[in-house]
Write a protein that holds these residues in place. Structure first.
Motif, PDB file in Angstrom:
ATOM      1  N   PHE A 114     -35.617  36.791 -26.913  1.00  0.00           N
ATOM      2  CA  PHE A 114     -35.999  38.044 -27.529  1.00  0.00           C
ATOM      3  C   PHE A 114     -35.255  39.165 -26.826  1.00  0.00           C
ATOM      4  O   PHE A 114     -35.254  39.244 -25.602  1.00  0.00           O
ATOM      5  CB  PHE A 114     -37.517  38.240 -27.448  1.00  0.00           C
ATOM      6  N   VAL A 115     -34.606  40.030 -27.610  1.00  0.00           N
ATOM      7  CA  VAL A 115     -33.720  41.064 -27.078  1.00  0.00           C
ATOM      8  C   VAL A 115     -34.151  42.422 -27.616  1.00  0.00           C
ATOM      9  O   VAL A 115     -34.473  42.553 -28.800  1.00  0.00           O
ATOM     10  CB  VAL A 115     -32.256  40.773 -27.524  1.00  0.00           C
ATOM     11  N   ASP A 116     -34.123  43.436 -26.770  1.00  0.00           N
ATOM     12  CA  ASP A 116     -34.388  44.804 -27.200  1.00  0.00           C
ATOM     13  C   ASP A 116     -33.116  45.349 -27.842  1.00  0.00           C
ATOM     14  O   ASP A 116     -32.093  45.527 -27.183  1.00  0.00           O
ATOM     15  CB  ASP A 116     -34.793  45.659 -26.002  1.00  0.00           C
ATOM     16  N   LEU A 117     -33.169  45.607 -29.135  1.00  0.00           N
ATOM     17  CA  LEU A 117     -32.004  46.105 -29.875  1.00  0.00           C
ATOM     18  C   LEU A 117     -32.009  47.620 -30.031  1.00  0.00           C
ATOM     19  O   LEU A 117     -31.086  48.174 -30.635  1.00  0.00           O
ATOM     20  CB  LEU A 117     -31.967  45.469 -31.270  1.00  0.00           C
ATOM     21  N   THR A 118     -33.000  48.290 -29.494  1.00  0.00           N
ATOM     22  CA  THR A 118     -33.148  49.720 -29.703  1.00  0.00           C
ATOM     23  C   THR A 118     -31.861  50.472 -29.387  1.00  0.00           C
ATOM     24  O   THR A 118     -31.364  50.445 -28.260  1.00  0.00           O
ATOM     25  CB  THR A 118     -34.294  50.278 -28.839  1.00  0.00           C
TER      26      THR A 118
ATOM     27  N   ARG B 271     -28.874  49.855 -30.067  1.00  0.00           N
ATOM     28  CA  ARG B 271     -27.650  49.071 -29.874  1.00  0.00           C
ATOM     29  C   ARG B 271     -26.947  48.862 -31.207  1.00  0.00           C
ATOM     30  O   ARG B 271     -27.584  48.611 -32.223  1.00  0.00           O
ATOM     31  CB  ARG B 271     -27.979  47.737 -29.227  1.00  0.00           C
TER      32      ARG B 271
ATOM     33  N   PHE C 164     -35.860  46.316 -36.027  1.00  0.00           N
ATOM     34  CA  PHE C 164     -36.080  46.188 -34.582  1.00  0.00           C
ATOM     35  C   PHE C 164     -35.282  47.206 -33.786  1.00  0.00           C
ATOM     36  O   PHE C 164     -35.076  47.050 -32.586  1.00  0.00           O
ATOM     37  CB  PHE C 164     -35.782  44.748 -34.132  1.00  0.00           C
ATOM     38  N   GLY C 165     -34.815  48.265 -34.452  1.00  0.00           N
ATOM     39  CA  GLY C 165     -34.234  49.406 -33.748  1.00  0.00           C
ATOM     40  C   GLY C 165     -32.733  49.418 -33.578  1.00  0.00           C
ATOM     41  O   GLY C 165     -32.197  50.344 -32.965  1.00  0.00           O
TER      42      GLY C 165
ATOM     43  N   GLU D  23     -44.644  38.880 -37.783  1.00  0.00           N
ATOM     44  CA  GLU D  23     -45.066  40.076 -37.068  1.00  0.00           C
ATOM     45  C   GLU D  23     -46.504  40.444 -37.411  1.00  0.00           C
ATOM     46  O   GLU D  23     -46.922  40.269 -38.552  1.00  0.00           O
ATOM     47  CB  GLU D  23     -44.186  41.270 -37.449  1.00  0.00           C
TER      48      GLU D  23
END
Length: 151
Positions: A9-13, A15, A36-37, A115
């Motif tokens: 799981f990766v934070d894409l905010t 990016r 997901f940002g 989700e």
């Protein structure tokens, strides 16, 4: 049977994500990334539908250099030669790559996303039985919905 896949799981905010291809698959993947940002750019001469909130559309064919500064890339152009070219550029730049028409050429895979509130689950198989993954995702979504109602 394919390889087992590790869930990451990766934070894409904020990016940058580049999706090459404006057909139904490309648009679904762009929408998931934007949700997901990620700052998503869809590169395609035409779109099969609206690009969706949080995504921009570059109305032209892919060209080398389009992945510069991207965090990840998706090739869903419907043209194997274009998808292969996107993959070559992604590998040269060290960018994780997903190719819609060739799982063996992917660095990462799109899971069935489940989700509910602050919870996110992703389900993926080994590539051999998409129906089983879809059925499992329905059960997980139902369970998450039940959890939400129990609070």
């Amino acid at each position: 049977m394919g390889h087992r896949r590790f869930p990451l799981f990766v934070d894409l905010t904020g990016r940058r994500a580049v999706v090459v291809g404006g057909g139904p698959v490309g648009l679904r993947r762009a929408a998931a990334l934007a949700r997901f940002g990620a700052a998503v750019t869809v590169i395609a001469p035409a779109l099969a539908g609206p690009v969706g909130e949080g995504a921009a559309h570059a109305a032209r064919p892919y060209r080398p250099g389009d992945l510069e500064g991207a965090f990840l890339a998706v090739a869903a152009a419907g043209d194997p030669a274009v998808n292969a070219a996107v993959g070559e550029e992604a590998r040269r730049l060290g960018i994780p790559f997903n190719r819609a028409d060739c799982p063996a050429d992917c660095d990462f895979f799109f899971p069935a996303i489940c989700e509910s509130g602050a919870l996110v689950a992703g389900l993926v198989g080994d590539g051999g039985d998409h129906a089983a993954v879809a059925a499992a995702a329905r059960r997980v979504r139902a369970a998450l919905a039940g959890e939400e109602g129990a609070r």
